[in-house]
Design a protein around this motif. Structure first.
Motif, PDB file in Angstrom:
ATOM      1  N   LEU A   1       0.831  -1.211   0.000  1.00 40.19           N
ATOM      2  CA  LEU A   1       0.000   0.000   0.000  1.00 40.19           C
ATOM      3  C   LEU A   1       0.861   1.255   0.000  1.00 40.19           C
ATOM      4  CD1 LEU A   1      -2.797  -0.978   2.564  1.00 40.19           C
ATOM      5  CD2 LEU A   1      -2.986  -0.875   0.072  1.00 40.19           C
ATOM      6  N   MET A   2       1.937   1.241   0.804  1.00 36.98           N
ATOM      7  CA  MET A   2       2.811   2.414   0.887  1.00 36.98           C
ATOM      8  C   MET A   2       3.530   2.668  -0.421  1.00 36.98           C
ATOM      9  SD  MET A   2       4.363   1.783   4.707  1.00 36.98           S
ATOM     10  CE  MET A   2       5.512   3.160   4.584  1.00 36.98           C
ATOM     11  N   SER A   3       4.022   1.617  -1.066  1.00 33.92           N
ATOM     12  CA  SER A   3       4.765   1.789  -2.313  1.00 33.92           C
ATOM     13  C   SER A   3       3.870   2.299  -3.436  1.00 33.92           C
ATOM     14  CB  SER A   3       5.413   0.464  -2.737  1.00 33.92           C
ATOM     15  OG  SER A   3       4.428  -0.490  -3.093  1.00 33.92           O
ATOM     16  N   ARG A   4       2.594   1.985  -3.382  1.00 29.77           N
ATOM     17  CA  ARG A   4       1.667   2.430  -4.425  1.00 29.77           C
ATOM     18  C   ARG A   4       1.191   3.857  -4.224  1.00 29.77           C
ATOM     19  NH1 ARG A   4      -0.644  -1.775  -7.511  1.00 29.77           N
ATOM     20  NH2 ARG A   4       0.087  -3.838  -6.885  1.00 29.77           N
ATOM     21  N   ASN A   5       1.348   4.378  -2.994  1.00 25.21           N
ATOM     22  CA  ASN A   5       0.802   5.697  -2.694  1.00 25.21           C
ATOM     23  C   ASN A   5       1.861   6.719  -2.325  1.00 25.21           C
ATOM     24  OD1 ASN A   5      -2.343   5.391  -2.580  1.00 25.21           O
ATOM     25  ND2 ASN A   5      -1.552   3.596  -1.524  1.00 25.21           N
ATOM     26  N   SER A   6       3.119   6.307  -2.255  1.00 23.42           N
ATOM     27  CA  SER A   6       4.173   7.232  -1.853  1.00 23.42           C
ATOM     28  C   SER A   6       4.904   7.746  -3.077  1.00 23.42           C
ATOM     29  CB  SER A   6       5.163   6.538  -0.909  1.00 23.42           C
ATOM     30  OG  SER A   6       6.232   7.392  -0.608  1.00 23.42           O
ATOM     31  N   ALA A   7       4.994   9.066  -3.180  1.00 21.24           N
ATOM     32  CA  ALA A   7       5.749   9.690  -4.268  1.00 21.24           C
ATOM     33  C   ALA A   7       6.722  10.716  -3.716  1.00 21.24           C
ATOM     34  CB  ALA A   7       4.793  10.372  -5.251  1.00 21.24           C
ATOM     35  N   LYS A   8       7.014  10.618  -2.426  1.00 19.68           N
ATOM     36  CA  LYS A   8       7.889  11.593  -1.779  1.00 19.68           C
ATOM     37  C   LYS A   8       9.338  11.355  -2.157  1.00 19.68           C
ATOM     38  CE  LYS A   8       9.113  13.510   2.736  1.00 19.68           C
ATOM     39  NZ  LYS A   8       8.924  13.429   4.187  1.00 19.68           N
ATOM     40  N   LYS A   9      10.049  12.429  -2.479  1.00 20.14           N
ATOM     41  CA  LYS A   9      11.462  12.351  -2.817  1.00 20.14           C
ATOM     42  C   LYS A   9      12.262  13.083  -1.744  1.00 20.14           C
ATOM     43  CE  LYS A   9      10.866  11.984  -7.821  1.00 20.14           C
ATOM     44  NZ  LYS A   9      11.228  12.553  -9.137  1.00 20.14           N
ATOM     45  N   PRO A  10      13.553  12.748  -1.588  1.00 17.35           N
ATOM     46  CA  PRO A  10      14.358  13.402  -0.560  1.00 17.35           C
ATOM     47  C   PRO A  10      14.477  14.896  -0.808  1.00 17.35           C
ATOM     48  CG  PRO A  10      15.734  12.112  -2.048  1.00 17.35           C
ATOM     49  CD  PRO A  10      14.311  11.744  -2.344  1.00 17.35           C
ATOM     50  N   ASN A  11      14.487  15.666   0.268  1.00 19.86           N
ATOM     51  CA  ASN A  11      14.582  17.107   0.184  1.00 19.86           C
ATOM     52  C   ASN A  11      15.886  17.552   0.823  1.00 19.86           C
ATOM     53  OD1 ASN A  11      13.937  19.818  -0.165  1.00 19.86           O
ATOM     54  ND2 ASN A  11      12.888  19.944   1.797  1.00 19.86           N
TER      55      ASN A  11
END
Length: 323
Positions: free
Chosen positions: A304-314
């Motif tokens: 579920l997390m891999s399908r909904n996470s699009a956060k990249k390092p800042n």
């Protein structure tokens, strides 16, 4: 990706290397001018606490058309420096090298030809003759052997800072965590399989001291395991956790069921079977079932997390020179 405006981008991550920077810049500029390359030098100042940034400013004033730079507010690691630098390159070919003068800019023309003319996606330097103590060379050989076996990429020196890339490679890989050691693997996973190596000169350090300790080999091994699992199961974690969890659940359930049948047969034969909970195997089988259920649930949640996470390092950038 837009058409590249320069032949070569040189990305140089650095931390407290103020003494070597003027000599390195002049050496690169001389090689570029002799070969009539259009170029840019992108200094990635990773939170240096010495005069590195002041030196870079002086170099930018001296060579404003070719020197660009980014300064992080704090030290965030070589991977962060390369990741940000890669995204800002304009060259058809990107060269990375360390700032300590142990990599020779004289290698640049041959590296460029291997990419631009011979069609390779990535060329990794191989420091066949090294000027390092045995405490560093032996772990390095073991590290490279393990990486070759796991990745199936036949390189002798994965961690060499001197590499050449097709521009598209740099714009399509994410170098996070401490994954700068495994950029060839990241490139292969991103769809750039044409990877080779070239023997390059390794020079003795002229200024300062190394910024890396022995802990990098432990971290490197852990990162390699992480990369192997993520590259195989990152987009389908249920296949990894779910497979192991299901196997453990089924084995535990069947074993526990067999133990219960055995106790009933004992009851039928002796009329005094004793409590099933008195048998230590009961707790082993029960624990196996519980762990199997937990791993299965972990796989489901990770999916579920891999399908909904699009956060990249800042990464926090303090100042830039050039655009």
């Amino acid at each position: 990706m837009p058409e590249s405006s320069v032949d070569i981008s040189v990305v140089i991550p650095l931390y407290n290397e103020d003494e070597s920077l003027p000599e390195l810049h002049d050496w690169i500029a001389r090689v570029m001018d002799e070969n009539k390359f259009t170029y840019e030098i992108l200094f990635m100042n990773d939170g240096s606490t010495d005069r590195s940034w002041e030196v870079i400013k002086e170099l930018a004033e001296k060579n404003p058309e070719c020197v660009r730079a980014i300064r992080f507010r704090k030290n965030q690691g070589k991977s962060a420096a390369l990741n940000v630098g890669f995204k800002r390159t304009k060259g058809r070919v990107v060269i990375t090298m360390d700032a300590d003068l142990q990599d020779s800019p004289d290698e640049i023309p041959d590296l460029y030809k291997l990419i631009a003319e011979d069609g390779w996606d990535l060329v990794s330097g191989w420091k066949k003759k090294r000027y390092d103590p045995i405490s560093k060379t032996i772990p390095t050989k073991l590290f490279n052997w393990a990486t070759r076996k796991m990745s199936k990429i036949k390189l002798h020196d994965f961690n060499c800072g001197l590499k050449a890339y097709r521009g598209e490679v740099c714009h399509n890989v994410e170098v996070t965590g401490e994954m700068h050691r495994y950029i060839p693997i990241l490139a292969k996973n991103a769809g750039f399989p044409k990877i080779t190596e070239k023997v390059v000169e390794h020079r003795a350090r002229k200024y300062g001291v190394t910024k890396f300790g022995l802990d990098r080999f432990i971290n490197g091994f852990l990162d390699l395991v992480t990369l192997y699992v993520v590259s195989r199961f990152g987009k389908r974690p249920m296949h990894f956790f779910g497979m192991i969890g299901t196997f453990m659940f089924v084995i535990g359930f069947l074993a526990l069921f067999g133990l219960i049948i055995y106790k009933f047969k004992e009851l039928w034969a002796n009329n005094e079977p004793g409590l099933i909970a008195d048998n230590p195997l009961f707790y082993i089988f029960l624990t196996t079932i519980i762990l199997g259920m937990q791993l299965f649930t972990t796989g489901f949640l990770a999916e579920l997390m891999s399908r909904n996470s699009a956060k990249k390092p800042n990464y926090t950038i303090d100042e830039t020179i050039g655009e």
